[in-house]
Motif scaffolding. Sequence first.
Motif, mmCIF file in Angstrom:
data_model
loop_
_atom_site.group_PDB
_atom_site.id
_atom_site.type_symbol
_atom_site.label_atom_id
_atom_site.label_comp_id
_atom_site.label_asym_id
_atom_site.label_seq_id
_atom_site.Cartn_x
_atom_site.Cartn_y
_atom_site.Cartn_z
ATOM 1 N N ASN A 2 -50.224 -51.096 -90.435
ATOM 2 C CA ASN A 2 -49.721 -50.101 -91.361
ATOM 3 C C ASN A 2 -50.849 -49.229 -91.874
ATOM 4 O OD1 ASN A 2 -50.991 -51.492 -93.495
ATOM 5 N ND2 ASN A 2 -49.239 -52.858 -93.689
ATOM 6 N N ALA A 3 -50.466 -48.123 -92.493
ATOM 7 C CA ALA A 3 -51.456 -47.137 -92.934
ATOM 8 C C ALA A 3 -52.332 -47.655 -94.073
ATOM 9 C CB ALA A 3 -50.742 -45.853 -93.357
ATOM 10 N N VAL A 4 -51.829 -48.610 -94.854
ATOM 11 C CA VAL A 4 -52.605 -49.149 -95.965
ATOM 12 C C VAL A 4 -53.842 -49.878 -95.444
ATOM 13 C CG1 VAL A 4 -52.585 -50.800 -97.872
ATOM 14 C CG2 VAL A 4 -50.595 -49.340 -97.464
ATOM 15 N N ASN A 5 -53.672 -50.664 -94.395
ATOM 16 C CA ASN A 5 -54.777 -51.428 -93.826
ATOM 17 C C ASN A 5 -55.586 -50.636 -92.815
ATOM 18 O OD1 ASN A 5 -54.005 -53.660 -95.323
ATOM 19 N ND2 ASN A 5 -52.694 -54.449 -93.707
ATOM 20 N N ASN A 6 -55.094 -49.489 -92.418
ATOM 21 C CA ASN A 6 -55.763 -48.691 -91.392
ATOM 22 C C ASN A 6 -56.004 -47.276 -91.892
ATOM 23 O OD1 ASN A 6 -55.802 -50.656 -89.196
ATOM 24 N ND2 ASN A 6 -53.579 -50.497 -89.317
ATOM 25 N N PRO A 7 -57.174 -47.055 -92.486
ATOM 26 C CA PRO A 7 -57.472 -45.698 -92.955
ATOM 27 C C PRO A 7 -57.550 -44.720 -91.786
ATOM 28 C CG PRO A 7 -59.406 -47.115 -93.105
ATOM 29 C CD PRO A 7 -58.263 -47.977 -92.689
ATOM 30 N N ASP A 8 -57.478 -43.452 -92.132
ATOM 31 C CA ASP A 8 -57.567 -42.396 -91.130
ATOM 32 C C ASP A 8 -58.876 -42.550 -90.351
ATOM 33 O OD1 ASP A 8 -57.266 -40.074 -89.656
ATOM 34 O OD2 ASP A 8 -57.842 -38.759 -91.317
ATOM 35 N N VAL A 9 -58.778 -42.586 -89.040
ATOM 36 C CA VAL A 9 -59.940 -42.782 -88.174
ATOM 37 C C VAL A 9 -61.002 -41.717 -88.431
ATOM 38 C CG1 VAL A 9 -60.718 -42.821 -85.769
ATOM 39 C CG2 VAL A 9 -58.613 -43.993 -86.410
ATOM 40 N N ALA A 10 -60.594 -40.503 -88.706
ATOM 41 C CA ALA A 10 -61.540 -39.403 -88.920
ATOM 42 C C ALA A 10 -62.399 -39.613 -90.163
ATOM 43 C CB ALA A 10 -60.789 -38.078 -89.023
ATOM 44 N N GLU A 11 -61.982 -40.497 -91.056
ATOM 45 C CA GLU A 11 -62.730 -40.751 -92.289
ATOM 46 C C GLU A 11 -63.707 -41.921 -92.161
ATOM 47 O OE1 GLU A 11 -62.391 -38.676 -94.888
ATOM 48 O OE2 GLU A 11 -60.992 -37.565 -93.628
ATOM 49 N N LEU A 12 -63.699 -42.611 -91.025
ATOM 50 C CA LEU A 12 -64.514 -43.813 -90.864
ATOM 51 C C LEU A 12 -65.947 -43.495 -90.457
ATOM 52 C CD1 LEU A 12 -62.006 -46.102 -88.911
ATOM 53 C CD2 LEU A 12 -62.500 -46.118 -91.363
ATOM 54 N N GLN A 16 -67.906 -48.645 -89.493
ATOM 55 C CA GLN A 16 -66.532 -49.034 -89.797
ATOM 56 C C GLN A 16 -65.657 -48.939 -88.550
ATOM 57 O OE1 GLN A 16 -66.061 -46.096 -92.900
ATOM 58 N NE2 GLN A 16 -65.908 -47.685 -94.482
ATOM 59 N N ALA A 17 -65.784 -47.839 -87.820
ATOM 60 C CA ALA A 17 -64.988 -47.647 -86.605
ATOM 61 C C ALA A 17 -65.337 -48.701 -85.561
ATOM 62 C CB ALA A 17 -65.188 -46.246 -86.050
ATOM 63 N N ARG A 18 -66.622 -48.979 -85.384
ATOM 64 C CA ARG A 18 -67.065 -49.983 -84.409
ATOM 65 C C ARG A 18 -66.527 -51.363 -84.769
ATOM 66 N NH1 ARG A 18 -72.715 -51.069 -85.419
ATOM 67 N NH2 ARG A 18 -71.694 -52.344 -86.971
ATOM 68 N N ASP A 19 -66.655 -51.739 -86.037
ATOM 69 C CA ASP A 19 -66.191 -53.061 -86.462
ATOM 70 C C ASP A 19 -64.685 -53.217 -86.286
ATOM 71 O OD1 ASP A 19 -68.817 -53.636 -87.095
ATOM 72 O OD2 ASP A 19 -68.534 -53.432 -89.270
ATOM 73 N N GLU A 20 -63.945 -52.176 -86.639
ATOM 74 C CA GLU A 20 -62.496 -52.248 -86.465
ATOM 75 C C GLU A 20 -62.135 -52.283 -84.986
ATOM 76 O OE1 GLU A 20 -58.314 -49.969 -87.452
ATOM 77 O OE2 GLU A 20 -60.079 -49.421 -88.648
ATOM 78 N N LEU A 39 -49.080 -51.855 -78.175
ATOM 79 C CA LEU A 39 -49.203 -50.414 -77.938
ATOM 80 C C LEU A 39 -49.861 -49.725 -79.129
ATOM 81 C CD1 LEU A 39 -45.805 -49.630 -76.189
ATOM 82 C CD2 LEU A 39 -48.086 -49.594 -75.174
ATOM 83 N N ALA A 40 -49.459 -50.122 -80.342
ATOM 84 C CA ALA A 40 -50.063 -49.529 -81.539
ATOM 85 C C ALA A 40 -51.549 -49.884 -81.618
ATOM 86 C CB ALA A 40 -49.326 -50.010 -82.792
ATOM 87 N N LEU A 41 -51.881 -51.131 -81.289
ATOM 88 C CA LEU A 41 -53.288 -51.543 -81.276
ATOM 89 C C LEU A 41 -54.083 -50.749 -80.241
ATOM 90 C CD1 LEU A 41 -52.948 -55.415 -81.632
ATOM 91 C CD2 LEU A 41 -54.157 -53.895 -83.215
ATOM 92 N N TRP A 42 -53.491 -50.583 -79.072
ATOM 93 C CA TRP A 42 -54.165 -49.837 -78.009
ATOM 94 C C TRP A 42 -54.455 -48.406 -78.460
ATOM 95 C CZ3 TRP A 42 -56.280 -51.112 -73.411
ATOM 96 C CH2 TRP A 42 -56.670 -50.056 -72.585
ATOM 97 N N ALA A 47 -58.382 -44.328 -80.436
ATOM 98 C CA ALA A 47 -58.846 -43.413 -81.480
ATOM 99 C C ALA A 47 -60.182 -43.876 -82.056
ATOM 100 C CB ALA A 47 -57.793 -43.306 -82.585
ATOM 101 N N LEU A 48 -60.335 -45.181 -82.250
ATOM 102 C CA LEU A 48 -61.589 -45.722 -82.770
ATOM 103 C C LEU A 48 -62.738 -45.526 -81.789
ATOM 104 C CD1 LEU A 48 -60.117 -48.994 -84.278
ATOM 105 C CD2 LEU A 48 -61.176 -47.132 -85.601
#
Length: 95
Positions: A2-12, A16-20, A39-42, A47-48
């Motif tokens: 969900n969006a709460v646990n997944n901030p916008d990728v462009a803001e990472l 942060q992006a690597r760890d996620e 599929l959502a994870l992929w 994006a990450l």
Amino acid sequence: MNAVNNPDVAELSYEQARDELVEVVGRLESGAANLEDSLALWERGEALADRCQRWLDAARDRLAAAKGDATVSLVESPADAGADTLEDADEETES
């Protein structure tokens, strides 16, 4: 996912992006997610990975620019900075 646990990728940040991304890959490799979640994870992982690549490309460009600037400053000595020509620099050195 969900969006709460997944901030916008462009803001990472890169870290942060690597760890996620590492977490996403781990979840995908575990095979525990259903098809829709996989599929959502992929998609999130793609994006990450793109975000990380953009960070690395920008860092490489900054390093290249800094290296270019350093090369220019090393070539030009303080005595040369005020000289109009190489002859002027030689004359200043001989004085």
